[in-house]
Design an enzyme around this catalytic site. Structure first.
Site, PDB file in Angstrom:
ATOM      1  N   GLY A  12       0.772  -1.234   0.000  1.00 59.20           N
ATOM      2  CA  GLY A  12       0.000   0.000   0.000  1.00 59.20           C
ATOM      3  C   GLY A  12       0.805   1.287   0.000  1.00 59.20           C
ATOM      4  N   ARG A  90      -5.876  -8.308  -8.635  1.00 58.65           N
ATOM      5  CA  ARG A  90      -6.899  -9.152  -9.268  1.00 58.65           C
ATOM      6  C   ARG A  90      -7.289  -8.509 -10.588  1.00 58.65           C
ATOM      7  NH1 ARG A  90      -6.909 -13.942  -7.397  1.00 58.65           N
ATOM      8  NH2 ARG A  90      -8.971 -14.336  -8.264  1.00 58.65           N
ATOM      9  N   LEU A  92      -9.942  -7.522 -13.128  1.00 61.81           N
ATOM     10  CA  LEU A  92     -11.382  -7.244 -12.984  1.00 61.81           C
ATOM     11  C   LEU A  92     -12.093  -7.503 -14.314  1.00 61.81           C
ATOM     12  CD1 LEU A  92     -10.893  -4.009 -10.891  1.00 61.81           C
ATOM     13  CD2 LEU A  92     -11.896  -6.159 -10.061  1.00 61.81           C
ATOM     14  N   ASN A 106      -5.771   3.170 -12.649  1.00 63.71           N
ATOM     15  CA  ASN A 106      -4.780   2.189 -12.203  1.00 63.71           C
ATOM     16  C   ASN A 106      -3.394   2.776 -12.398  1.00 63.71           C
ATOM     17  OD1 ASN A 106      -3.719  -0.377 -11.384  1.00 63.71           O
ATOM     18  ND2 ASN A 106      -3.305  -0.839 -13.539  1.00 63.71           N
ATOM     19  N   HIS A 108       0.454   1.506 -13.214  1.00 60.49           N
ATOM     20  CA  HIS A 108       1.164   0.335 -13.727  1.00 60.49           C
ATOM     21  C   HIS A 108       2.645   0.679 -13.864  1.00 60.49           C
ATOM     22  CE1 HIS A 108       1.737  -3.441 -15.792  1.00 60.49           C
ATOM     23  NE2 HIS A 108       2.443  -2.794 -16.703  1.00 60.49           N
ATOM     24  N   SER A 135       2.908   4.399 -15.444  1.00 60.44           N
ATOM     25  CA  SER A 135       1.792   5.040 -16.127  1.00 60.44           C
ATOM     26  C   SER A 135       0.555   4.978 -15.248  1.00 60.44           C
ATOM     27  CB  SER A 135       1.445   4.299 -17.428  1.00 60.44           C
ATOM     28  OG  SER A 135       2.575   4.117 -18.247  1.00 60.44           O
ATOM     29  N   ASP A 144      -4.331  -3.485 -18.472  1.00 58.35           N
ATOM     30  CA  ASP A 144      -3.319  -2.411 -18.587  1.00 58.35           C
ATOM     31  C   ASP A 144      -3.396  -1.690 -19.934  1.00 58.35           C
ATOM     32  OD1 ASP A 144      -2.335  -3.123 -16.038  1.00 58.35           O
ATOM     33  OD2 ASP A 144      -0.988  -4.621 -16.905  1.00 58.35           O
ATOM     34  N   GLU A 173       6.153   6.636  -8.991  1.00 59.13           N
ATOM     35  CA  GLU A 173       4.724   6.303  -8.845  1.00 59.13           C
ATOM     36  C   GLU A 173       4.093   7.156  -7.753  1.00 59.13           C
ATOM     37  OE1 GLU A 173       3.712   2.098  -8.630  1.00 59.13           O
ATOM     38  OE2 GLU A 173       5.591   1.570  -9.586  1.00 59.13           O
TER      39      GLU A 173
HETATM   40  C1  GRF Z   1       3.374  -0.853  -7.625  1.00 57.68           C
HETATM   41  O1  GRF Z   1       4.576  -0.967  -8.327  1.00 57.68           O
HETATM   42  C2  GRF Z   1       2.236  -0.728  -8.592  1.00 57.68           C
HETATM   43  O2  GRF Z   1       2.555   0.008  -9.731  1.00 57.68           O
HETATM   44  C3  GRF Z   1       2.011  -2.165  -8.952  1.00 57.68           C
HETATM   45  O3  GRF Z   1       2.166  -2.872  -7.749  1.00 57.68           O
HETATM   46  C4  GRF Z   1       3.020  -2.154  -6.886  1.00 57.68           C
HETATM   47  C5  GRF Z   1       2.260  -1.914  -5.628  1.00 57.68           C
HETATM   48  O4  GRF Z   1       3.009  -1.326  -4.623  1.00 57.68           O
HETATM   49  N1  GRF Z   1       0.748  -2.330  -9.617  1.00 57.68           N
HETATM   50  P1  GRF Z   1       2.270  -0.725  -3.331  1.00 57.68           P
HETATM   51  O5  GRF Z   1       1.344  -1.797  -2.772  1.00 57.68           O
HETATM   52  O6  GRF Z   1       1.535   0.508  -3.745  1.00 57.68           O
HETATM   53  O7  GRF Z   1       3.409  -0.433  -2.393  1.00 57.68           O
END
Ligand code: GRF
Length: 197
Positions: A12, A90, A92, A106, A108, A135, A144, A173
């Protein structure tokens, strides 16, 4: 005030960056953190921030549509206007995706359309890329694949392992997702997209 639900499966860290951004004059607040895994590390972090949280454990359901119906009910009960997938692991189905069409984002870890799916960092290194990144996109029925709302890139450096590169992308991110969410909401509220009718 726009209500945002955040769906997680793991640690998270993106959830935290979103929660920490929705303060003061931000046009949105988190209404729910939902995990499909009861032991997701993000759950106690959401609780510590006083955000409502719940688990909808996919292993409790006999099929995907039963799981997704339960998910949808929780989101509606929380009054969610927008759903942010943040490390939600998961896939969806199209029925669920349609219900949140244009309202589900989302993040990615690749410069889409490159490297949809898993192991993006290893694939980028193996391909000899000089640039990798992340992204934020709208979720559509294809994995994606939805319209890209924002991207951030990092240089791939000599000696990068997938983990080292992933850590560098993850920093981006954390910066990108809150920035894109805010812009998305400001555009949507201007044309009433997110106002309950
Ligand atoms: C991140 O790299 C996200 O882009 C990917 O899974 C990872 C999740 O990390 N889909 P977190 O749970 O937000 O620390």
């Amino acid at each position: 005030m726009i209500k945002v639900a955040i769906l997680i499966s793991g640690g998270g860290s993106n959830m935290i960056s979103l929660l920490d951004s929705m303060v003061r004059d931000h046009p949105a607040r988190a209404c729910l953190v939902l995990s499909n895994r009861p032991n997701a590390g993000g759950l106690p972090k959401a609780a510590a921030r006083g955000v409502d949280f719940c688990v909808v454990d996919h292993t409790d359901y006999t099929d995907r549509s039963a799981f997704e119906n339960a998910l949808h009910e929780r989101l509606i009960a929380a009054g969610a206007d927008i759903v942010c997938l943040a490390g939600f692991m998961r896939v969806l189905g199209p029925d669920f995706v349609r219900k949140w069409d244009g309202r589900m984002l989302n993040i990615h870890p690749s410069l889409l359309p490159k490297y949809k799916g898993l192991n993006t960092h290893a694939r980028s290194i193996a391909a000899g890329d000089t640039e990798h990144g992340c992204s934020v996109h709208l979720v559509t029925a294809e994995l994606d694949d939805g319209p890209i709302l924002g991207q951030a890139s990092v240089a791939v450096q000599n000696g990068d392992t997938p983990d080292i590169l992933a850590a560098r992308v993850l920093e981006q991110e954390h910066r990108l997702y809150p920035q894109v969410l805010r812009q998305f909401i400001e555009r949507g509220t201007a044309d009433t997209t997110f106002q309950h009718g």
